[in-house]
Scaffold this motif. Structure first.
Motif, mmCIF file in Angstrom:
data_model
loop_
_atom_site.group_PDB
_atom_site.id
_atom_site.type_symbol
_atom_site.label_atom_id
_atom_site.label_comp_id
_atom_site.label_asym_id
_atom_site.label_seq_id
_atom_site.Cartn_x
_atom_site.Cartn_y
_atom_site.Cartn_z
ATOM 1 N N ALA A 1 -18.935 -22.825 -22.468
ATOM 2 C CA ALA A 1 -18.593 -21.939 -23.584
ATOM 3 C C ALA A 1 -18.117 -20.577 -23.074
ATOM 4 O O ALA A 1 -17.132 -20.022 -23.584
ATOM 5 N N LEU A 2 -18.776 -20.040 -22.062
ATOM 6 C CA LEU A 2 -18.353 -18.764 -21.491
ATOM 7 C C LEU A 2 -16.981 -18.890 -20.821
ATOM 8 O O LEU A 2 -16.137 -18.005 -20.942
ATOM 9 N N ALA A 3 -16.750 -19.998 -20.134
ATOM 10 C CA ALA A 3 -15.441 -20.212 -19.503
ATOM 11 C C ALA A 3 -14.348 -20.334 -20.554
ATOM 12 O O ALA A 3 -13.252 -19.784 -20.387
ATOM 13 N N LEU A 4 -14.627 -21.030 -21.640
ATOM 14 C CA LEU A 4 -13.639 -21.142 -22.720
ATOM 15 C C LEU A 4 -13.365 -19.781 -23.348
ATOM 16 O O LEU A 4 -12.219 -19.452 -23.664
ATOM 17 N N TYR A 5 -14.405 -18.989 -23.531
ATOM 18 C CA TYR A 5 -14.199 -17.629 -24.030
ATOM 19 C C TYR A 5 -13.286 -16.862 -23.080
ATOM 20 O O TYR A 5 -12.359 -16.172 -23.500
ATOM 21 N N ALA B 1 -9.831 -15.204 -23.998
ATOM 22 C CA ALA B 1 -9.774 -13.737 -23.985
ATOM 23 C C ALA B 1 -8.872 -13.177 -22.894
ATOM 24 O O ALA B 1 -8.227 -12.149 -23.097
ATOM 25 N N PHE B 2 -8.805 -13.839 -21.727
ATOM 26 C CA PHE B 2 -8.139 -13.235 -20.586
ATOM 27 C C PHE B 2 -6.789 -13.838 -20.220
ATOM 28 O O PHE B 2 -5.954 -13.153 -19.638
ATOM 29 N N LEU B 3 -6.552 -15.108 -20.520
ATOM 30 C CA LEU B 3 -5.316 -15.742 -20.072
ATOM 31 C C LEU B 3 -4.087 -15.529 -20.959
ATOM 32 O O LEU B 3 -2.978 -15.471 -20.431
ATOM 33 N N PRO B 4 -4.223 -15.417 -22.269
ATOM 34 C CA PRO B 4 -3.007 -15.266 -23.080
ATOM 35 C C PRO B 4 -2.218 -14.000 -22.721
ATOM 36 O O PRO B 4 -2.794 -12.966 -22.401
ATOM 37 N N GLU B 5 -0.945 -14.133 -22.756
ATOM 38 C CA GLU B 5 -0.004 -13.032 -22.552
ATOM 39 C C GLU B 5 -0.088 -12.400 -21.163
ATOM 40 O O GLU B 5 0.268 -11.235 -20.998
ATOM 41 N N LEU B 6 -0.509 -13.156 -20.155
ATOM 42 C CA LEU B 6 -0.529 -12.610 -18.801
ATOM 43 C C LEU B 6 0.887 -12.355 -18.288
ATOM 44 O O LEU B 6 1.097 -11.488 -17.455
ATOM 45 N N GLY B 7 1.861 -13.095 -18.774
ATOM 46 C CA GLY B 7 3.221 -12.956 -18.287
ATOM 47 C C GLY B 7 4.045 -11.892 -18.986
ATOM 48 O O GLY B 7 5.189 -11.657 -18.616
ATOM 49 N N ALA C 1 -7.617 -12.649 -13.830
ATOM 50 C CA ALA C 1 -8.172 -13.352 -14.986
ATOM 51 C C ALA C 1 -9.158 -14.435 -14.551
ATOM 52 O O ALA C 1 -10.236 -14.573 -15.137
ATOM 53 N N LEU C 2 -8.813 -15.185 -13.523
ATOM 54 C CA LEU C 2 -9.721 -16.238 -13.048
ATOM 55 C C LEU C 2 -10.992 -15.637 -12.446
ATOM 56 O O LEU C 2 -12.080 -16.202 -12.601
ATOM 57 N N SER C 3 -10.867 -14.496 -11.798
ATOM 58 C CA SER C 3 -12.058 -13.822 -11.269
ATOM 59 C C SER C 3 -12.977 -13.374 -12.391
ATOM 60 O O SER C 3 -14.196 -13.479 -12.284
ATOM 61 N N ALA C 4 -12.402 -12.874 -13.467
ATOM 62 C CA ALA C 4 -13.215 -12.448 -14.607
ATOM 63 C C ALA C 4 -13.967 -13.636 -15.205
ATOM 64 O O ALA C 4 -15.144 -13.511 -15.564
ATOM 65 N N ILE C 5 -13.305 -14.776 -15.296
ATOM 66 C CA ILE C 5 -13.966 -15.980 -15.823
ATOM 67 C C ILE C 5 -15.091 -16.415 -14.889
ATOM 68 O O ILE C 5 -16.189 -16.775 -15.340
ATOM 69 N N ALA C 6 -14.856 -16.359 -13.586
ATOM 70 C CA ALA C 6 -15.900 -16.725 -12.622
ATOM 71 C C ALA C 6 -17.086 -15.769 -12.693
ATOM 72 O O ALA C 6 -18.241 -16.193 -12.598
ATOM 73 N N VAL C 7 -16.817 -14.477 -12.895
ATOM 74 C CA VAL C 7 -17.904 -13.502 -12.990
ATOM 75 C C VAL C 7 -18.716 -13.726 -14.266
ATOM 76 O O VAL C 7 -19.942 -13.564 -14.264
ATOM 77 N N LEU C 8 -18.053 -14.113 -15.351
ATOM 78 C CA LEU C 8 -18.795 -14.452 -16.576
ATOM 79 C C LEU C 8 -19.845 -15.526 -16.288
ATOM 80 O O LEU C 8 -21.003 -15.403 -16.674
ATOM 81 N N ALA C 9 -19.414 -16.580 -15.602
ATOM 82 C CA ALA C 9 -20.345 -17.660 -15.263
ATOM 83 C C ALA C 9 -21.426 -17.169 -14.309
ATOM 84 O O ALA C 9 -22.604 -17.517 -14.463
ATOM 85 N N ALA C 10 -21.048 -16.349 -13.337
ATOM 86 C CA ALA C 10 -22.028 -15.856 -12.365
ATOM 87 C C ALA C 10 -23.064 -14.948 -13.014
ATOM 88 O O ALA C 10 -24.258 -15.043 -12.703
ATOM 89 N N TRP D 1 -20.940 -8.213 -20.848
ATOM 90 C CA TRP D 1 -20.020 -7.938 -19.746
ATOM 91 C C TRP D 1 -18.604 -8.404 -20.098
ATOM 92 O O TRP D 1 -17.634 -7.680 -19.890
ATOM 93 N N GLY D 2 -18.490 -9.614 -20.631
ATOM 94 C CA GLY D 2 -17.177 -10.187 -20.915
ATOM 95 C C GLY D 2 -16.425 -9.514 -22.042
ATOM 96 O O GLY D 2 -15.196 -9.594 -22.109
ATOM 97 N N THR D 3 -17.127 -8.841 -22.933
ATOM 98 C CA THR D 3 -16.462 -8.163 -24.043
ATOM 99 C C THR D 3 -16.277 -6.666 -23.793
ATOM 100 O O THR D 3 -15.774 -5.963 -24.662
ATOM 101 N N SER D 4 -16.657 -6.210 -22.622
ATOM 102 C CA SER D 4 -16.453 -4.808 -22.265
ATOM 103 C C SER D 4 -14.956 -4.508 -22.227
ATOM 104 O O SER D 4 -14.180 -5.272 -21.654
ATOM 105 N N PRO D 5 -14.524 -3.401 -22.825
ATOM 106 C CA PRO D 5 -13.086 -3.078 -22.836
ATOM 107 C C PRO D 5 -12.475 -2.947 -21.445
ATOM 108 O O PRO D 5 -11.350 -3.369 -21.218
#
Length: 151
Positions: free
Chosen positions: A22-26, A30-36, A102-111, A132-136
């Motif tokens: 669930a955290l990874a899906l969040y 939250a982090f992957l859209p519009e990266l480009g 973005a992938l690091s942020a997802i990994a830190v959420l899990a960690a 942590w994950g919703t911090s601006p």
């Protein structure tokens, strides 16, 4: 008795897996859209993209360079990850430059969740990961090509 302990352990593992998924899906949502996108480009993102592009093009990974000049200001870990993605895909763009953050942020959420669960409790771990994950600042850095998120 043994099957009861096994069922309890299996159920606990399922709950931990469900929380991490669930955290990874969040994080993906939250982090992957519009990266480009290139509209809201931070001033240093182009510099990091160029450093990674030059690393991928020349194969010189030890000393970062931007426009041929040495760039010793930051550790090259971030540039290595972006240049590896450039070499693997055969293209260099802002999406691939920002993807390691973005992938690091997802990994830190899990960690954060897994460490919080080990040291405190499951509810405290889940709350800590969500906070942590919703911090601006985390949301901003996860969407930019910055070496800070990898550290």
């Amino acid at each position: 008795m043994t099957s009861r302990v096994a069922n309890l352990a299996f159920g606990l593992r399922d709950r931990v897996s469900a929380h991490v998924i669930a955290l990874a899906l969040y994080g993906v949502v939250a982090f992957l859209p519009e990266l480009g996108q290139e509209v809201d480009l931070a001033n240093r993102e182009a510099r990091h993209a160029e450093i990674a592009r030059e690393m991928a093009a020349t194969g010189q990974f030890l000393v970062p360079r931007v426009c041929g000049e040495l760039y010793p200001d930051k550790a090259p870990l971030f540039n290595w990850t972006a240049s590896l993605l450039f070499r693997l895909t055969g293209r260099a763009d802002y999406f691939l430059t920002r993807l390691p953050s973005a992938l690091s942020a997802i990994a830190v959420l899990a960690a954060v969740y897994l460490l919080g669960r080990r040291w405190f409790s499951a509810p405290a771990a889940l709350i800590a990961a969500v906070v942590w994950g919703t911090s601006p600042l985390v949301a901003l850095w996860a969407r930019q090509s910055r070496s800070d998120m990898l550290l």
